[in-house]
Design a protein around this motif. Structure first.
Motif, PDB file in Angstrom:
ATOM      1  N   UNK A 137       0.682   4.435  -2.702  1.00  0.00           N
ATOM      2  CA  UNK A 137       0.480   5.821  -2.279  1.00  0.00           C
ATOM      3  C   UNK A 137       1.655   6.712  -2.688  1.00  0.00           C
ATOM      4  N   UNK A 138       2.871   6.202  -2.526  1.00  0.00           N
ATOM      5  CA  UNK A 138       4.072   7.005  -2.775  1.00  0.00           C
ATOM      6  C   UNK A 138       4.602   6.891  -4.198  1.00  0.00           C
ATOM      7  N   UNK A 139       3.982   6.038  -4.992  1.00  0.00           N
ATOM      8  CA  UNK A 139       4.393   5.917  -6.387  1.00  0.00           C
ATOM      9  C   UNK A 139       5.670   5.132  -6.606  1.00  0.00           C
ATOM     10  N   UNK A 140       6.030   4.253  -5.688  1.00  0.00           N
ATOM     11  CA  UNK A 140       7.220   3.425  -5.864  1.00  0.00           C
ATOM     12  C   UNK A 140       6.944   2.334  -6.893  1.00  0.00           C
ATOM     13  N   UNK A 141       7.933   2.035  -7.705  1.00  0.00           N
ATOM     14  CA  UNK A 141       7.786   0.975  -8.701  1.00  0.00           C
ATOM     15  C   UNK A 141       8.053  -0.378  -8.053  1.00  0.00           C
ATOM     16  N   UNK A 142       7.082  -1.281  -8.176  1.00  0.00           N
ATOM     17  CA  UNK A 142       7.214  -2.624  -7.621  1.00  0.00           C
ATOM     18  C   UNK A 142       7.353  -3.663  -8.735  1.00  0.00           C
ATOM     19  N   UNK A 143       6.728  -3.426  -9.882  1.00  0.00           N
ATOM     20  CA  UNK A 143       6.754  -4.388 -10.978  1.00  0.00           C
ATOM     21  C   UNK A 143       8.180  -4.587 -11.470  1.00  0.00           C
ATOM     22  N   UNK A 144       8.663  -5.828 -11.564  1.00  0.00           N
ATOM     23  CA  UNK A 144      10.047  -6.072 -12.004  1.00  0.00           C
ATOM     24  C   UNK A 144      10.264  -5.750 -13.479  1.00  0.00           C
ATOM     25  N   UNK A 145      11.463  -5.333 -13.806  1.00  0.00           N
ATOM     26  CA  UNK A 145      11.865  -5.213 -15.204  1.00  0.00           C
ATOM     27  C   UNK A 145      12.030  -6.604 -15.799  1.00  0.00           C
ATOM     28  N   UNK A 146      12.654  -7.503 -15.045  1.00  0.00           N
ATOM     29  CA  UNK A 146      12.828  -8.907 -15.451  1.00  0.00           C
ATOM     30  C   UNK A 146      12.266  -9.793 -14.348  1.00  0.00           C
ATOM     31  N   UNK A 166      12.689  -1.237  -3.928  1.00  0.00           N
ATOM     32  CA  UNK A 166      11.387  -1.698  -3.446  1.00  0.00           C
ATOM     33  C   UNK A 166      11.015  -3.019  -4.119  1.00  0.00           C
ATOM     34  N   UNK A 167      11.313  -3.136  -5.418  1.00  0.00           N
ATOM     35  CA  UNK A 167      11.032  -4.378  -6.138  1.00  0.00           C
ATOM     36  C   UNK A 167      11.790  -5.542  -5.519  1.00  0.00           C
ATOM     37  N   UNK A 168      13.056  -5.325  -5.197  1.00  0.00           N
ATOM     38  CA  UNK A 168      13.876  -6.404  -4.643  1.00  0.00           C
ATOM     39  C   UNK A 168      13.413  -6.774  -3.230  1.00  0.00           C
ATOM     40  N   UNK A 169      13.051  -5.789  -2.436  1.00  0.00           N
ATOM     41  CA  UNK A 169      12.564  -6.074  -1.080  1.00  0.00           C
ATOM     42  C   UNK A 169      11.248  -6.838  -1.143  1.00  0.00           C
ATOM     43  N   UNK A 170      10.318  -6.366  -1.993  1.00  0.00           N
ATOM     44  CA  UNK A 170       9.032  -7.048  -2.129  1.00  0.00           C
ATOM     45  C   UNK A 170       9.225  -8.463  -2.662  1.00  0.00           C
ATOM     46  N   UNK A 171      10.148  -8.620  -3.612  1.00  0.00           N
ATOM     47  CA  UNK A 171      10.414  -9.950  -4.158  1.00  0.00           C
ATOM     48  C   UNK A 171      10.960 -10.892  -3.102  1.00  0.00           C
ATOM     49  N   UNK A 172      11.868 -10.395  -2.271  1.00  0.00           N
ATOM     50  CA  UNK A 172      12.427 -11.234  -1.209  1.00  0.00           C
ATOM     51  C   UNK A 172      11.359 -11.675  -0.222  1.00  0.00           C
ATOM     52  N   UNK A 173      10.582 -10.722   0.282  1.00  0.00           N
ATOM     53  CA  UNK A 173       9.569 -11.086   1.277  1.00  0.00           C
ATOM     54  C   UNK A 173       8.475 -11.956   0.657  1.00  0.00           C
ATOM     55  N   UNK A 174       8.173 -11.717  -0.627  1.00  0.00           N
ATOM     56  CA  UNK A 174       7.216 -12.591  -1.289  1.00  0.00           C
ATOM     57  C   UNK A 174       7.735 -14.014  -1.395  1.00  0.00           C
ATOM     58  N   UNK A 175       9.009 -14.155  -1.760  1.00  0.00           N
ATOM     59  CA  UNK A 175       9.597 -15.491  -1.926  1.00  0.00           C
ATOM     60  C   UNK A 175       9.689 -16.230  -0.593  1.00  0.00           C
ATOM     61  N   UNK A 184       0.810  -1.224   0.000  1.00  0.00           N
ATOM     62  CA  UNK A 184       0.000   0.000   0.000  1.00  0.00           C
ATOM     63  C   UNK A 184       0.843   1.275   0.000  1.00  0.00           C
ATOM     64  N   UNK A 185       1.962   1.258   0.730  1.00  0.00           N
ATOM     65  CA  UNK A 185       2.845   2.430   0.739  1.00  0.00           C
ATOM     66  C   UNK A 185       3.406   2.691  -0.655  1.00  0.00           C
ATOM     67  N   UNK A 186       3.727   1.621  -1.388  1.00  0.00           N
ATOM     68  CA  UNK A 186       4.247   1.773  -2.745  1.00  0.00           C
ATOM     69  C   UNK A 186       3.207   2.416  -3.657  1.00  0.00           C
TER      70      UNK A 186
END
Length: 315
Positions: free
Chosen positions: A73-82, A192-201, A69-71
């Motif tokens: 609201x703040x416009x952080x990119x979460x979707x991976x490039x690869x 943010x993408x890498x952090x979200x990916x780690x916690x998701x995994x 949700x913070x991403x």
């Protein structure tokens, strides 16, 4: 805990210009390492009541419930490039942290931290063996010194040594592999993408572990932290799991901010505060006192890591 040890390999030449405040970066890195080592010291409390898989599934859900949700609201990119590269990198870090937390539950915190912080040594060896990096005599000596330190900490063949004793080094090796993958294949991804990916995994690993162990209703005290299925939450276990989620985000956020304020090679040296702080918290919280040889080994590991990091731009 999550530590960025990717600085053991040279940063891409096209890295964007960043603000330069080495003093604030150092303070943020030290703060991040101190709070992460503090909260990791309470994993044994969690391990009394719930298992490794339940801990990771729940902690990841808590972190992602705040981060995503913070991403938005703040416009952080979460979707991976690869997606493939991020998935592989996330699985490697998740595997490292599974081993790390499994070890923290039963081994002295400083000993586990020493094993994890061998990662720069493995980064150097992987970069040399698979990508042809030139390492030069100083870093060769650093590798020898670092592995000598590992032997002093673990003392293979000594009393009380088991396979579990080597688990923290396995965590360091996996983290090093993830670090190289980050540099080689995930350089365009946002933090943010890498952090979200780690916690998701690691959250998915927790769910998978719970599914496999669904028939086990014995608490960790009987089956062990690694082999325990879902357990009813107790107040202390739930509190410290939530604290883990919150403090981990704060510590990692401080570390990420440090890397935005100074060169990676400068910040990475201060990550070794984690080993010192782990020793202090291990003593304060649990009365764990490493002997003289173990302390000497930890100093050797820190010295080796600092040499490798500081000479990462030289052969």
């Amino acid at each position: 805990m999550t530590i960025d040890l990717t600085s053991a390999t040279p940063a891409p030449a096209t890295a964007p210009a960043r603000a330069n405040d080495p003093r604030q970066a150092a303070l943020l890195a030290v703060f991040g390492m101190v709070v992460l080592s503090f909260i990791d010291g309470f994993v044994p409390v969690i391990a009394r009541d719930v298992g490794l898989w339940q801990f990771h599934a729940t902690r990841s859900a808590m972190v992602l419930a705040c981060l995503l949700p913070a991403a938005v609201v703040l416009g952080w990119r979460v979707r991976p490039v690869s997606i493939g590269a991020v998935a592989v990198r996330s699985c490697l870090v998740a595997g490292s942290m599974l081993l790390y937390f499994a070890a923290v539950a039963v081994l002295p915190l400083a000993q586990v931290a020493a094993g994890l912080l061998t990662a720069p040594i493995f980064v150097l060896l992987i970069s040399w063996g698979f990508f042809g990096a030139q390492i030069g005599p100083w870093r060769v000596l650093a590798v020898i010194l670092g592995f000598g330190g590992v032997l002093l900490v673990l003392r293979p063949g000594g009393e009380g040594v088991s396979v579990l004793t080597f688990v923290p080094v396995g965590a360091g090796a996996l983290y090093a592999t993830a670090a190289v993958a980050t540099r080689q294949y995930c350089a365009s991804e946002s933090e943010v993408t890498l952090v979200a990916g780690f916690f998701g995994a690691i959250g998915l690993c927790g769910v998978a572990g719970l599914a496999v162990l669904s028939g086990s209703d014995s608490p960790p005290a009987i089956d062990g932290f690694f082999a325990s299925g879902w357990q009813p939450w107790t107040g202390p276990a739930l509190f410290w799991t939530a604290a883990q989620a919150l403090v981990s985000m704060i510590g990692i956020g401080a570390l990420f901010r440090a890397y935005l304020l100074a060169e990676a090679s400068h910040v990475a040296v201060f990550e070794y505060t984690f080993l010192i702080a782990a020793g202090v918290w291990g003593y304060v919280l649990w009365g764990q006192v490493p002997d003289a040889l173990a302390v000497l080994g930890m100093v050797a590991i820190m010295a080796a890591g600092v040499v490798i990091i500081k000479r990462s731009g030289a052969a």
